[in-house]
Design a protein around this motif. Structure first.
Motif, PDB file in Angstrom:
ATOM      1  N   ASP A  86       0.989  -1.223   0.210  1.00 46.23           N
ATOM      2  CA  ASP A  86       0.115   0.118   0.153  1.00 46.23           C
ATOM      3  C   ASP A  86       1.014   1.146   0.032  1.00 46.23           C
ATOM      4  N   GLU A  87       1.919   1.235   0.786  1.00 47.31           N
ATOM      5  CA  GLU A  87       2.870   2.325   1.067  1.00 47.31           C
ATOM      6  C   GLU A  87       3.473   2.665  -0.351  1.00 47.31           C
ATOM      7  N   VAL A  91       3.314   5.850  -2.869  1.00 44.23           N
ATOM      8  CA  VAL A  91       4.517   6.666  -3.130  1.00 44.23           C
ATOM      9  C   VAL A  91       4.603   6.730  -4.487  1.00 44.23           C
ATOM     10  N   GLN A  95       4.311  10.200  -6.138  1.00 44.27           N
ATOM     11  CA  GLN A  95       5.439  10.787  -6.677  1.00 44.27           C
ATOM     12  C   GLN A  95       5.530  10.995  -8.107  1.00 44.27           C
ATOM     13  N   ARG A  98       2.567  13.416  -8.901  1.00 46.58           N
ATOM     14  CA  ARG A  98       2.389  14.410  -7.996  1.00 46.58           C
ATOM     15  C   ARG A  98       1.029  14.822  -7.846  1.00 46.58           C
ATOM     16  N   PRO A 100      -2.338  14.099  -4.823  1.00 48.13           N
ATOM     17  CA  PRO A 100      -2.698  13.429  -3.784  1.00 48.13           C
ATOM     18  C   PRO A 100      -3.725  12.332  -4.051  1.00 48.13           C
ATOM     19  N   ARG A 105      -8.462   0.192  -3.545  1.00 46.84           N
ATOM     20  CA  ARG A 105      -8.710  -1.052  -3.483  1.00 46.84           C
ATOM     21  C   ARG A 105      -7.176  -1.685  -3.793  1.00 46.84           C
ATOM     22  N   ARG A 132     -10.294   9.993 -12.405  1.00 47.43           N
ATOM     23  CA  ARG A 132      -9.542   9.897 -11.050  1.00 47.43           C
ATOM     24  C   ARG A 132      -8.875   8.777 -10.694  1.00 47.43           C
ATOM     25  N   LYS A 133      -9.173   7.734 -11.417  1.00 44.61           N
ATOM     26  CA  LYS A 133      -8.672   6.253 -10.997  1.00 44.61           C
ATOM     27  C   LYS A 133      -7.338   5.962 -11.676  1.00 44.61           C
ATOM     28  N   VAL A 158      -7.429   6.434  -5.844  1.00 40.27           N
ATOM     29  CA  VAL A 158      -8.346   7.512  -6.573  1.00 40.27           C
ATOM     30  C   VAL A 158      -7.562   8.836  -5.977  1.00 40.27           C
ATOM     31  N   VAL A 160      -7.674  12.575  -5.063  1.00 40.95           N
ATOM     32  CA  VAL A 160      -8.633  13.355  -4.082  1.00 40.95           C
ATOM     33  C   VAL A 160      -7.814  14.885  -4.037  1.00 40.95           C
ATOM     34  N   PHE A 162      -6.752  17.891  -1.619  1.00 40.70           N
ATOM     35  CA  PHE A 162      -6.176  17.729  -0.175  1.00 40.70           C
ATOM     36  C   PHE A 162      -7.054  17.950   1.006  1.00 40.70           C
ATOM     37  N   HIS A 164      -9.576  16.321   1.302  1.00 39.48           N
ATOM     38  CA  HIS A 164      -9.920  14.998   1.916  1.00 39.48           C
ATOM     39  C   HIS A 164      -9.348  14.696   3.117  1.00 39.48           C
ATOM     40  N   GLN A 186       7.742  15.632   3.786  1.00 42.57           N
ATOM     41  CA  GLN A 186       7.834  16.085   2.434  1.00 42.57           C
ATOM     42  C   GLN A 186       6.776  17.501   2.572  1.00 42.57           C
ATOM     43  N   ARG A 188       5.169  19.032   0.624  1.00 41.58           N
ATOM     44  CA  ARG A 188       4.009  19.153  -0.582  1.00 41.58           C
ATOM     45  C   ARG A 188       2.698  19.306   0.082  1.00 41.58           C
ATOM     46  N   PHE A 189       2.524  18.432   1.161  1.00 43.77           N
ATOM     47  CA  PHE A 189       1.395  18.346   1.782  1.00 43.77           C
ATOM     48  C   PHE A 189       0.995  19.802   2.768  1.00 43.77           C
TER      49      PHE A 189
HETATM   50  C1  LIG Z   1       1.327  18.449  -5.445  1.00 40.20           C
HETATM   51  C2  LIG Z   1       1.319  17.321  -4.940  1.00 40.20           C
HETATM   52  C3  LIG Z   1       2.150  16.312  -4.549  1.00 40.20           C
HETATM   53  C4  LIG Z   1       1.968  15.116  -3.920  1.00 40.20           C
HETATM   54  C5  LIG Z   1       3.115  14.458  -3.708  1.00 40.20           C
HETATM   55  C6  LIG Z   1       3.105  13.473  -2.623  1.00 40.20           C
HETATM   56  C7  LIG Z   1       4.261  12.956  -1.933  1.00 40.20           C
HETATM   57  C8  LIG Z   1       4.078  11.696  -0.835  1.00 40.20           C
HETATM   58  C9  LIG Z   1       4.143  10.567  -1.625  1.00 40.20           C
HETATM   59  C10 LIG Z   1       3.334   9.336  -1.100  1.00 40.20           C
HETATM   60  C11 LIG Z   1       2.570   9.700   0.249  1.00 40.20           C
HETATM   61  C12 LIG Z   1       1.216   8.632  -0.052  1.00 40.20           C
HETATM   62  C13 LIG Z   1       1.814   7.312   0.553  1.00 40.20           C
HETATM   63  C14 LIG Z   1       0.580   6.790   1.117  1.00 40.20           C
HETATM   64  C15 LIG Z   1       0.265   5.435   1.083  1.00 40.20           C
HETATM   65  C16 LIG Z   1      -0.814   4.650   1.727  1.00 40.20           C
HETATM   66  C17 LIG Z   1      -1.987   5.228   1.024  1.00 40.20           C
HETATM   67  C18 LIG Z   1      -3.193   4.742   2.218  1.00 40.20           C
HETATM   68  O1  LIG Z   1      -3.204   3.923   2.828  1.00 40.20           O
HETATM   69  S1  LIG Z   1      -4.636   5.820   1.871  1.00 40.20           S
HETATM   70  C19 LIG Z   1      -5.776   5.391   3.048  1.00 40.20           C
HETATM   71  C20 LIG Z   1      -6.647   4.273   2.934  1.00 40.20           C
HETATM   72  N1  LIG Z   1      -7.598   4.671   1.751  1.00 40.20           N
HETATM   73  C21 LIG Z   1      -8.585   5.273   2.295  1.00 40.20           C
HETATM   74  O2  LIG Z   1      -8.932   5.769   3.476  1.00 40.20           O
HETATM   75  C22 LIG Z   1      -9.637   5.913   1.434  1.00 40.20           C
HETATM   76  C23 LIG Z   1     -11.154   5.529   1.819  1.00 40.20           C
HETATM   77  N2  LIG Z   1     -12.056   5.762   0.569  1.00 40.20           N
HETATM   78  C24 LIG Z   1     -12.373   7.116   0.244  1.00 40.20           C
HETATM   79  O3  LIG Z   1     -12.348   7.717   0.899  1.00 40.20           O
HETATM   80  C25 LIG Z   1     -13.289   7.061  -0.757  1.00 40.20           C
HETATM   81  O4  LIG Z   1     -13.895   5.878  -1.189  1.00 40.20           O
HETATM   82  C26 LIG Z   1     -12.615   7.378  -2.078  1.00 40.20           C
HETATM   83  C27 LIG Z   1     -11.912   8.680  -2.091  1.00 40.20           C
HETATM   84  C28 LIG Z   1     -11.462   6.298  -2.329  1.00 40.20           C
HETATM   85  C29 LIG Z   1     -13.375   7.463  -3.242  1.00 40.20           C
HETATM   86  O5  LIG Z   1     -14.678   8.357  -2.791  1.00 40.20           O
HETATM   87  P1  LIG Z   1     -15.301   9.500  -3.824  1.00 40.20           P
HETATM   88  O6  LIG Z   1     -16.534   9.794  -3.206  1.00 40.20           O
HETATM   89  O7  LIG Z   1     -14.107  10.303  -3.861  1.00 40.20           O
HETATM   90  O8  LIG Z   1     -15.522   8.919  -5.362  1.00 40.20           O
HETATM   91  P2  LIG Z   1     -16.053   7.645  -5.727  1.00 40.20           P
HETATM   92  O9  LIG Z   1     -17.059   7.952  -6.988  1.00 40.20           O
HETATM   93  O10 LIG Z   1     -16.662   6.806  -4.842  1.00 40.20           O
HETATM   94  O11 LIG Z   1     -14.890   6.582  -6.387  1.00 40.20           O
HETATM   95  C30 LIG Z   1     -14.318   7.195  -7.684  1.00 40.20           C
HETATM   96  C31 LIG Z   1     -14.117   6.193  -8.726  1.00 40.20           C
HETATM   97  O12 LIG Z   1     -13.361   5.198  -8.168  1.00 40.20           O
HETATM   98  C32 LIG Z   1     -13.960   3.843  -8.322  1.00 40.20           C
HETATM   99  N3  LIG Z   1     -13.785   3.196  -6.822  1.00 40.20           N
HETATM  100  C33 LIG Z   1     -13.815   3.711  -5.819  1.00 40.20           C
HETATM  101  N4  LIG Z   1     -13.429   2.519  -4.750  1.00 40.20           N
HETATM  102  C34 LIG Z   1     -13.351   1.355  -5.680  1.00 40.20           C
HETATM  103  C35 LIG Z   1     -13.074   0.117  -5.306  1.00 40.20           C
HETATM  104  N5  LIG Z   1     -12.847  -0.208  -4.012  1.00 40.20           N
HETATM  105  N6  LIG Z   1     -13.253  -0.735  -6.100  1.00 40.20           N
HETATM  106  C36 LIG Z   1     -13.434  -0.332  -7.319  1.00 40.20           C
HETATM  107  N7  LIG Z   1     -13.593   0.980  -7.881  1.00 40.20           N
HETATM  108  C37 LIG Z   1     -13.693   1.744  -6.877  1.00 40.20           C
HETATM  109  C38 LIG Z   1     -15.528   4.325  -8.140  1.00 40.20           C
HETATM  110  O13 LIG Z   1     -16.562   3.396  -8.554  1.00 40.20           O
HETATM  111  C39 LIG Z   1     -15.456   5.704  -9.241  1.00 40.20           C
HETATM  112  O14 LIG Z   1     -15.351   5.042 -10.532  1.00 40.20           O
HETATM  113  P3  LIG Z   1     -16.075   5.908 -11.503  1.00 40.20           P
HETATM  114  O15 LIG Z   1     -15.406   7.269 -11.592  1.00 40.20           O
HETATM  115  O16 LIG Z   1     -17.416   5.910 -11.268  1.00 40.20           O
HETATM  116  O17 LIG Z   1     -15.683   5.044 -12.813  1.00 40.20           O
END
Ligand SMILES: CCCCCCCC/C=C\CCCCCCCC(=O)SCCNC(=O)CCNC(=O)[C@H](O)C(C)(C)COP(=O)(O)OP(=O)(O)OC[C@H]1O[C@@H](n2cnc3c(N)ncnc32)[C@H](O)[C@@H]1OP(=O)(O)O
Length: 193
Positions: A86-87, A91, A95, A98, A100, A105, A132-133, A158, A160, A162, A164, A186, A188-189
């Motif tokens: 997952d992690e 990343v 990364q 760029r 969030p 799944r 967004r997927k 997915v 999202v 910020f 969220h 980092q 960025r958040f």
């Molecule tokens: C400048 C920026 C720079 C960035 C730099 C980054 C640097 C740092 C790097 C890295 C850091 C990251 C490291 C982290 C690592 C660990 C990650 C985790 O563990 S995350 C925590 C666990 N996950 C949750 O807590 C989510 C909980 N779920 C939710 O909040 C929602 O369900 C969410 C946001 C996932 C979706 O909700 P909705 O309301 O926004 O959207 P909807 O319409 O439901 O879904 C969007 C599309 O996705 C599909 N979808 C969603 N869930 C699905 C599933 N389980 N299976 C299949 N499809 C799914 C849907 O069917 C939909 O598809 P259609 O657009 O209609 O085609």
């Protein structure tokens, strides 16, 4: 039971390209949040996953299984191995795109036991994007980048806003980050954009 996995990605996707600002291959990322169980440097028994940019959309990650990560005697707990993927995949998405994103799944194939003391070498890549997927997958090998294959994982992230994190995070933890932004290792958040 058939071991033939269903088609991947499961929907039609566009190619996911690395963002022009994505760090070059070889860049080490360090933790993104001090208290992240996957990578945080302040989580005593966390995974302390180390990550680095690879070629294309790849990310290379490693972690060493400790006594604190056991399920059966001397063997890594499967849930913690899934956490490492997952992690690593988070990343990869964060990364290389760029953007969030959060895990929607995550599926994991456990192909071989992972003993305490072994180091898992994970390579994650982006497989495609549909709105967004974001689809990403990874392999994990034992003790060397070309060691025996121990795990495979596939995930949907997915993208999202910020908001969220601000809307759903526990208030005291968000306050702690506001008071000490360096907890987000980092920068960025920005929790108050
Ligand atoms: C400048 C920026 C720079 C960035 C730099 C980054 C640097 C740092 C790097 C890295 C850091 C990251 C490291 C982290 C690592 C660990 C990650 C985790 O563990 S995350 C925590 C666990 N996950 C949750 O807590 C989510 C909980 N779920 C939710 O909040 C929602 O369900 C969410 C946001 C996932 C979706 O909700 P909705 O309301 O926004 O959207 P909807 O319409 O439901 O879904 C969007 C599309 O996705 C599909 N979808 C969603 N869930 C699905 C599933 N389980 N299976 C299949 N499809 C799914 C849907 O069917 C939909 O598809 P259609 O657009 O209609 O085609």
């Amino acid at each position: 039971m058939s071991r033939v996995p269903p088609p991947w990605p499961p929907v039609e996707v566009e190619t996911a390209h690395r963002h022009p600002d994505a760090p070059p291959p070889g860049t080490k990322f360090g933790p993104h949040y001090a208290h992240c169980f996957g990578c945080g440097d302040e989580v005593e028994h966390g995974l302390h996953l180390q990550t680095e940019a690879g070629e294309g959309t790849a990310i290379h990650a490693q972690f060493t299984v400790t006594e604190a990560h056991q399920g059966a005697p001397g063997l890594a707990h499967g849930g913690l191995l899934a956490c490492a993927f997952d992690e690593a995949l988070g990343v990869t998405v964060g990364q290389q795109l760029r953007r969030p994103a959060v895990t929607g799944r995550l599926e994991t194939d456990f192909l071989a036991p992972v003993p305490v003391g072994s180091t898992l070498h994970i390579v994650g890549t982006l497989d495609g994007i549909a709105g967004r997927k974001v689809y990403a997958s990874a392999e994990g090998r034992l003790d060397a980048p070309d060691g025996p294959l121990a795990l495979r994982a596939r995930a949907l992230f997915v993208i999202v806003d910020f908001r969220h994190f601000v809307e759903h995070g526990r208030a005291e933890d968000l306050r702690a980050v506001a008071e000490n932004p360096s907890l987000l290792r980092q920068s960025r958040f920005d929790i108050n954009p």
